[in-house]
Design a protein around this motif. Structure first.
Motif, mmCIF file in Angstrom:
data_model
loop_
_atom_site.group_PDB
_atom_site.id
_atom_site.type_symbol
_atom_site.label_atom_id
_atom_site.label_comp_id
_atom_site.label_asym_id
_atom_site.label_seq_id
_atom_site.Cartn_x
_atom_site.Cartn_y
_atom_site.Cartn_z
ATOM 1 N N SER A 29 0.929 -4.501 -5.755
ATOM 2 C CA SER A 29 0.809 -4.673 -7.205
ATOM 3 C C SER A 29 0.133 -3.462 -7.850
ATOM 4 N N ALA A 30 -0.918 -2.959 -7.221
ATOM 5 C CA ALA A 30 -1.610 -1.779 -7.746
ATOM 6 C C ALA A 30 -0.701 -0.554 -7.687
ATOM 7 N N MET A 31 0.068 -0.433 -6.614
ATOM 8 C CA MET A 31 0.985 0.706 -6.483
ATOM 9 C C MET A 31 2.078 0.665 -7.549
ATOM 10 N N ARG A 32 2.567 -0.536 -7.859
ATOM 11 C CA ARG A 32 3.579 -0.663 -8.913
ATOM 12 C C ARG A 32 3.027 -0.224 -10.266
ATOM 13 N N ARG A 33 1.721 -0.334 -10.448
ATOM 14 C CA ARG A 33 1.082 0.080 -11.702
ATOM 15 C C ARG A 33 0.658 1.551 -11.677
ATOM 16 N N GLY A 34 1.025 2.268 -10.621
ATOM 17 C CA GLY A 34 0.768 3.697 -10.580
ATOM 18 C C GLY A 34 -0.439 4.137 -9.779
ATOM 19 N N ALA A 35 -1.142 3.231 -9.146
ATOM 20 C CA ALA A 35 -2.306 3.599 -8.339
ATOM 21 C C ALA A 35 -1.872 4.023 -6.942
ATOM 22 N N GLU A 36 -2.656 4.875 -6.343
ATOM 23 C CA GLU A 36 -2.468 5.237 -4.936
ATOM 24 C C GLU A 36 -3.469 4.411 -4.146
ATOM 25 N N VAL A 37 -2.978 3.571 -3.249
ATOM 26 C CA VAL A 37 -3.846 2.679 -2.485
ATOM 27 C C VAL A 37 -3.686 2.991 -1.006
ATOM 28 N N GLN A 38 -4.804 3.195 -0.328
ATOM 29 C CA GLN A 38 -4.756 3.468 1.094
ATOM 30 C C GLN A 38 -5.796 2.620 1.803
ATOM 31 N N ARG A 39 -5.353 1.869 2.785
ATOM 32 C CA ARG A 39 -6.269 1.070 3.589
ATOM 33 C C ARG A 39 -6.909 1.996 4.608
ATOM 34 N N VAL A 40 -8.232 1.980 4.718
ATOM 35 C CA VAL A 40 -8.926 2.938 5.575
ATOM 36 C C VAL A 40 -9.683 2.290 6.733
ATOM 37 N N ASP A 41 -9.468 1.019 6.983
ATOM 38 C CA ASP A 41 -10.110 0.378 8.132
ATOM 39 C C ASP A 41 -9.061 0.170 9.222
ATOM 40 N N THR A 42 -9.487 -0.352 10.360
ATOM 41 C CA THR A 42 -8.567 -0.590 11.469
ATOM 42 C C THR A 42 -8.479 -2.069 11.842
ATOM 43 N N LEU A 43 -8.932 -2.932 10.960
ATOM 44 C CA LEU A 43 -8.911 -4.371 11.257
ATOM 45 C C LEU A 43 -7.476 -4.902 11.216
ATOM 46 N N SER A 44 -7.165 -5.803 12.120
ATOM 47 C CA SER A 44 -5.813 -6.377 12.146
ATOM 48 C C SER A 44 -5.737 -7.699 11.384
ATOM 49 N N ALA A 45 -6.872 -8.357 11.203
ATOM 50 C CA ALA A 45 -6.907 -9.622 10.464
ATOM 51 C C ALA A 45 -7.918 -9.490 9.333
ATOM 52 N N PRO A 46 -7.739 -10.259 8.260
ATOM 53 C CA PRO A 46 -8.701 -10.192 7.149
ATOM 54 C C PRO A 46 -10.116 -10.499 7.625
ATOM 55 N N GLY A 47 -11.076 -9.690 7.174
ATOM 56 C CA GLY A 47 -12.458 -9.926 7.556
ATOM 57 C C GLY A 47 -13.387 -8.880 6.977
ATOM 58 N N VAL A 48 -14.673 -9.096 7.202
ATOM 59 C CA VAL A 48 -15.697 -8.175 6.714
ATOM 60 C C VAL A 48 -15.423 -6.791 7.282
ATOM 61 N N GLY A 49 -15.523 -5.781 6.425
ATOM 62 C CA GLY A 49 -15.304 -4.412 6.858
ATOM 63 C C GLY A 49 -13.981 -3.829 6.395
ATOM 64 N N MET A 50 -13.108 -4.657 5.831
ATOM 65 C CA MET A 50 -11.857 -4.119 5.296
ATOM 66 C C MET A 50 -12.202 -3.160 4.163
ATOM 67 N N MET A 51 -11.508 -2.014 4.125
ATOM 68 C CA MET A 51 -11.810 -1.003 3.102
ATOM 69 C C MET A 51 -10.527 -0.380 2.567
ATOM 70 N N TRP A 52 -10.588 -0.024 1.280
ATOM 71 C CA TRP A 52 -9.474 0.635 0.619
ATOM 72 C C TRP A 52 -9.995 1.816 -0.184
ATOM 73 N N GLN A 53 -9.211 2.884 -0.226
ATOM 74 C CA GLN A 53 -9.435 4.002 -1.134
ATOM 75 C C GLN A 53 -8.346 3.901 -2.196
ATOM 76 N N VAL A 54 -8.737 3.900 -3.452
ATOM 77 C CA VAL A 54 -7.787 3.755 -4.553
ATOM 78 C C VAL A 54 -7.989 4.919 -5.518
ATOM 79 N N VAL A 55 -6.883 5.530 -5.922
ATOM 80 C CA VAL A 55 -6.909 6.604 -6.918
ATOM 81 C C VAL A 55 -5.968 6.192 -8.038
ATOM 82 N N PHE A 56 -6.453 6.245 -9.286
ATOM 83 C CA PHE A 56 -5.626 5.852 -10.422
ATOM 84 C C PHE A 56 -6.034 6.653 -11.644
ATOM 85 N N ASP A 57 -5.150 6.693 -12.624
ATOM 86 C CA ASP A 57 -5.447 7.366 -13.886
ATOM 87 C C ASP A 57 -5.956 6.343 -14.888
#
Length: 155
Positions: A29-57
């Motif tokens: 959804s964020a990408m469709r709105r023009g944001a660059e979203v990158q997941r930067v963790d290595t978790l395979s299931a949802p949990g504490v420690g999940m991280m994203w880097q987001v760049v948007f105008d």
């Protein structure tokens, strides 16, 4: 500065929490709105420690945002910590079962400035708090309705 609202959703708590935990949908959804979203963790299931880097105008400037999931207590609560240039935000989502088929979602966003320019931004937001709160509550209500609709289509 804090925004909060609650919405009742006609769906069981597990289904609501599972839909709120579909992070890939939020990324797309964020990408469709023009944001660059990158997941930067290595978790395979949802949990504490999940991280994203987001760049948007925003207002003609490129903004960098780092989002980290700091609390994941299924099916009760998720808390995200978002940091950006001079701002720190905590977003908490709490789910409470009202009955077998009804869930109350409480969603709060707390914005804290970390430097002078961010303090000025938050101060200007405070001047428009009434209209921003209305928009916030409307968006959360719309999203709660989409969750209900999704649940009804799959049930």
């Amino acid at each position: 500065m804090k925004f909060s609202t609650k919405e009742d959703i006609e769906a069981p708590i597990d289904a609501v929490f599972d839909m709120l935990s579909e992070f890939e949908n939020f990324e797309r959804s964020a990408m469709r709105r023009g944001a660059e979203v990158q997941r930067v963790d290595t978790l395979s299931a949802p949990g504490v420690g999940m991280m994203w880097q987001v760049v948007f105008d925003l207002r003609g400037k490129k903004r960098d945002l780092e989002i980290e999931l700091i609390t994941y207590d299924r099916p009760g609560e998720m808390v995200f910590e978002c940091t950006s240039q001079g701002l720190m935000c905590l977003m908490s989502i709490e789910c409470m079962a009202l009955s077998r088929s009804r869930t109350r979602a409480m969603i709060a966003l707390d914005i804290k400035p970390l430097n002078l320019s961010a303090r000025l931004l938050v101060q200007s937001l405070k001047l428009a708090k009434t209209s921003l709160t209305k928009k916030y509550k409307l968006r959360v209500a719309e999203y709660a309705k989409t969750l209900e609709d999704r649940y009804n289509r799959t049930a």
